[in-house]
Motif scaffolding. Structure first.
Motif: not given
Length: 480
Positions: A243-247, A258-269, A295-299, A447-452
Motif C-alpha cells: 500500500f503506497e500513500n493511500i488516501n 490518509e497517507g497509508v503505506s505498508f507492505t505484507a509478504k506471503p507467510g506473514t500475518i 490517490s495512491g496505489l495498491i500493488k 496501529y490505525l487512528d483517524q485514517g493514519k
C-alpha cells in the motif's frame, strides 16, 4: 433498503412476464376497433364517423388520466416497498426487539406503514374506477347517438352506402331495415367495447410501466469499478502486497484514510488495530477493489491492483467477518458455500483448522445437520468458527479476518490462531482485531487512528515505545 430490493425483484419484476401478453391484448383490441369501424362505414359514413369520434374524447381523457395513474402507481409501489422493508427489518431484528421490549413500538410503525400503503393502493384503485366510470358515460353517449341514427335510418328505409363491399361480406342490405339495424348495432357496440377495453388495458399498462421502471432502475446501475482494458488475471502474490500513500474518502472533503503505506509478504500475518471508525475495514475493502483509492496505489508484486482482473482478484481472496452470514442449509453446504467443488477431505481440513470438530460430531446429523435461519441452532462462537472454516475451505492466497475470534474463549482462540499460522505459511493474512492474545501472533502490527498509521512493527517493538499508542492500547485492554 433490503426490503425495497426484495419487492422490486419479487413484485415489480413480475411485470416483465405480463408485458408481452398486455401488448398483444392492446394490439388485438385496437385492430378489432379498426375492423368494426370499416364495417360500419360500409353501411353509413355517418355511422363510421360517430364510431371514430368516440376516440377523440377518449384520447383527451387518457392524456389527463395516464400521468396521474403513473404517479399513483409509483407511490403505491414505493409505499409497499417501505412496508416490505419494515417487515424484513423487524424479522431480522426479532431478538433485539424482544430484548428491548420494543414490540409495541415496532407494531405501531408497521401499522402506520400498512395504512399508508393501503391508502396509496386505494387512491390508485379509486382513480381506475373513476376513469372507467367516465369512460362508460362517454361510450354510452356515443352509443345512444349511434343507435338513434341507425333506428332513424331503418325507419326511413334509407339506402346503405357501399352495397358492393357489403355484398362481399355475404350480406345483401341495400337499404336500412331491421336486419341492417341489428347488424350495425352489433358492430357499433364492438367499436365502443374495444375502445373501453383499450382504455382499461392502457390504464393497467401504466402500472406495469412503473413496475418495469423500478426494475430497470436496478438493472441500469453500472458498476463503479470496472476492469481496465489491459487487465490480466492474478495468479497469487509471490513477493508482497504493498500500500503506497493511500488516501480515501467516501464523501468529498471528509478523509477516511490518509497517507497509508505498508507492505505484507506471503507467510506473514498483518494485524490492523485501532479505534472504531479508524478505517480498518475500509483499508481491506480497497484491497478487494470494492472501492478505489482517491490517490495512491495498491500493488501486488509491483503491479497496480487495477491491472488485475477484478474477478480473479476476488477469487484469490477469502474473508471471514465478525457478522457471520449463515444459510438454512446443512453445515457441510454452509462451509462449501463459497467453494461448491470442495470435497470432504478439504472440508474436514477446514473444520480442523477452525476447531469445529469438537461440536460438529455432537450435532444430530453431523455435517449433514440442517441449520435454521441465520444459523440459529449454533452459538455465536460456533457460527464464528464456521465462518472461519468457510474462508479456509476456499484455499486462497489472501485471507482477510475481521474480528475472527471475538466470540471465542481464550483456549479455542489460541488453537485457531495457531492453526491459521501453520496453514498460512505461504499466504498473506490480514487480521482486524482488538484481542491482545490474537494480535501478539502477528508478524506486523499497524496501529490505525483517524485514517493514519501512527505505529508499525511487531508486538515487542511497539511495546518498547513508552509513550506509544499501541502500548497504551494494550495496557487499556489488559486492565479491562
Amino acid at each position: 433498503r433490503t426490503g425495497d430490493s426484495i419487492f422490486r425483484i419479487y413484485a415489480d419484476s413480475a411485470q416483465v412476464n405480463a408485458v408481452i401478453g398486455r401488448l398483444v391484448e392492446l394490439s388485438l383490441s385496437f385492430w378489432y376497433y379498426i375492423y368494426a369501424l370499416f364495417l360500419l362505414s360500409f353501411l353509413s359514413p355517418t355511422m363510421g364517423f360517430i364510431a371514430l369520434s368516440l376516440a377523440i374524447p377518449t384520447i383527451f381523457w387518457a392524456r389527463w388520466a395516464m400521468p396521474r395513474m403513473r404517479i399513483r402507481s409509483l407511490v403505491y409501489r414505493a409505499t409497499t416497498s417501505d412496508l416490505t422493508s419494515r417487515i424484513q427489518e423487524s424479522f431480522a431484528a426479532l431478538k433485539l426487539i424482544k430484548a428491548y421490549d420494543a414490540g409495541d413500538r415496532i407494531q405501531e410503525g408497521m401499522e402506520k406503514d400498512s395504512v399508508i400503503a393501503m391508502n396509496a393502493a386505494f387512491q390508485s384503485r379509486r382513480l381506475v374506477a373513476l376513469l372507467m366510470i367516465i369512460m362508460f358515460v362517454i361510450a354510452s353517449i356515443f352509443l345512444l347517438s349511434g343507435e338513434f341514427f341507425m333506428g332513424y335510418s331503418a325507419n326511413q328505409g334509407n339506402k346503405t352506402y357501399a352495397n358492393e363491399l357489403i355484398a362481399l361480406m355475404a350480406v345483401s342490405w341495400v337499404i336500412w331495415n331491421l336486419g341492417a339495424f341489428q347488424w350495425a348495432r352489433t358492430q357499433f357496440h364492438t367499436t365502443s367495447n374495444n375502445v373501453r377495453l383499450f382504455m382499461r388495458l392502457w390504464l393497467t399498462a401504466q402500472d406495469m410501466a412503473m413496475g418495469l421502471s423500478r426494475v430497470f432502475d436496478i438493472l441500469d446501475i453500472e458498476p463503479d469499478i470496472e476492469d481496465e482494458p489491459d487487465a490480466k488475471p492474478l495468479i497469487k502474490p509471490e513477493k508482497e502486497i504493498s500500500f503506497e500513500n493511500i488516501n480515501f474518502e467516501y464523501e468529498s472533503g471528509i478523509p477516511v484514510l490518509e497517507g497509508v503505506s505498508f507492505t505484507a509478504k506471503p507467510g506473514t500475518i498483518t494485524a490492523i488495530i485501532g479505534p472504531t471508525g479508524s478505517g480498518k475495514t475500509t483499508l481491506m475493502s480497497l484491497l478487494l477493489r470494492l472501492y478505489e483509492p482517491s490517490s495512491g496505489l495498491i500493488k501486488i508484486d509491483g503491479t497496480p491492483l487495477n491491472k488485475y482482473l477484478i474477478a480473479s482478484l476476488r477469487e484469490k481472496a477469502a474473508i471471514a467477518l465478525q457478522e457471520n452470514v449463515l444459510f438454512s442449509l446443512s453445515v457441510r453446504d454452509n462451509i462449501r458455500y463459497v467453494a461448491p467443488e470442495a470435497d470432504d477431505s478439504t472440508i474436514n481440513q477446514a473444520i480442523e483448522i477452525a476447531c469445529m470438530d469438537e461440536y460438529v460430531h455432537d450435532l444430530p446429523q453431523g455435517l449433514d445437520t440442517v441449520l435454521s435461519d441465520r444459523g440459529g441452532k449454533l452459538s455465536t462462537g460456533q457460527r464464528q468458527r464456521l465462518s472461519i472454516a468457510r474462508a479456509v475451505v476456499r484455499n486462497t492466497p489472501i485471507l482477510i479476518l475481521d474480528e475472527p475470534t471475538a466470540a471465542l474463549d481464550a483456549v479455542t482462540e489460541q488453537q485457531v490462531m495457531k492453526n491459521l499460522s501453520m496453514w498460512g505459511r505461504d499466504r498473506v493474512i490480514f487480521l482486524i482485531t482488538h484481542r491482545i492474545s490474537t494480535i501478539r501472533r502477528a508478524d506486523n502490527i499497524l496501529y490505525l487512528d483517524q485514517g493514519k498509521i501512527l505505529e508499525n512493527g511487531t508486538h515487542e517493538e511497539l511495546m518498547r515505545n513508552e509513550n506509544g499508542k499501541y502500548k497504551a492500547f494494550v495496557e487499556a485492554e489488559s486492565n479491562l
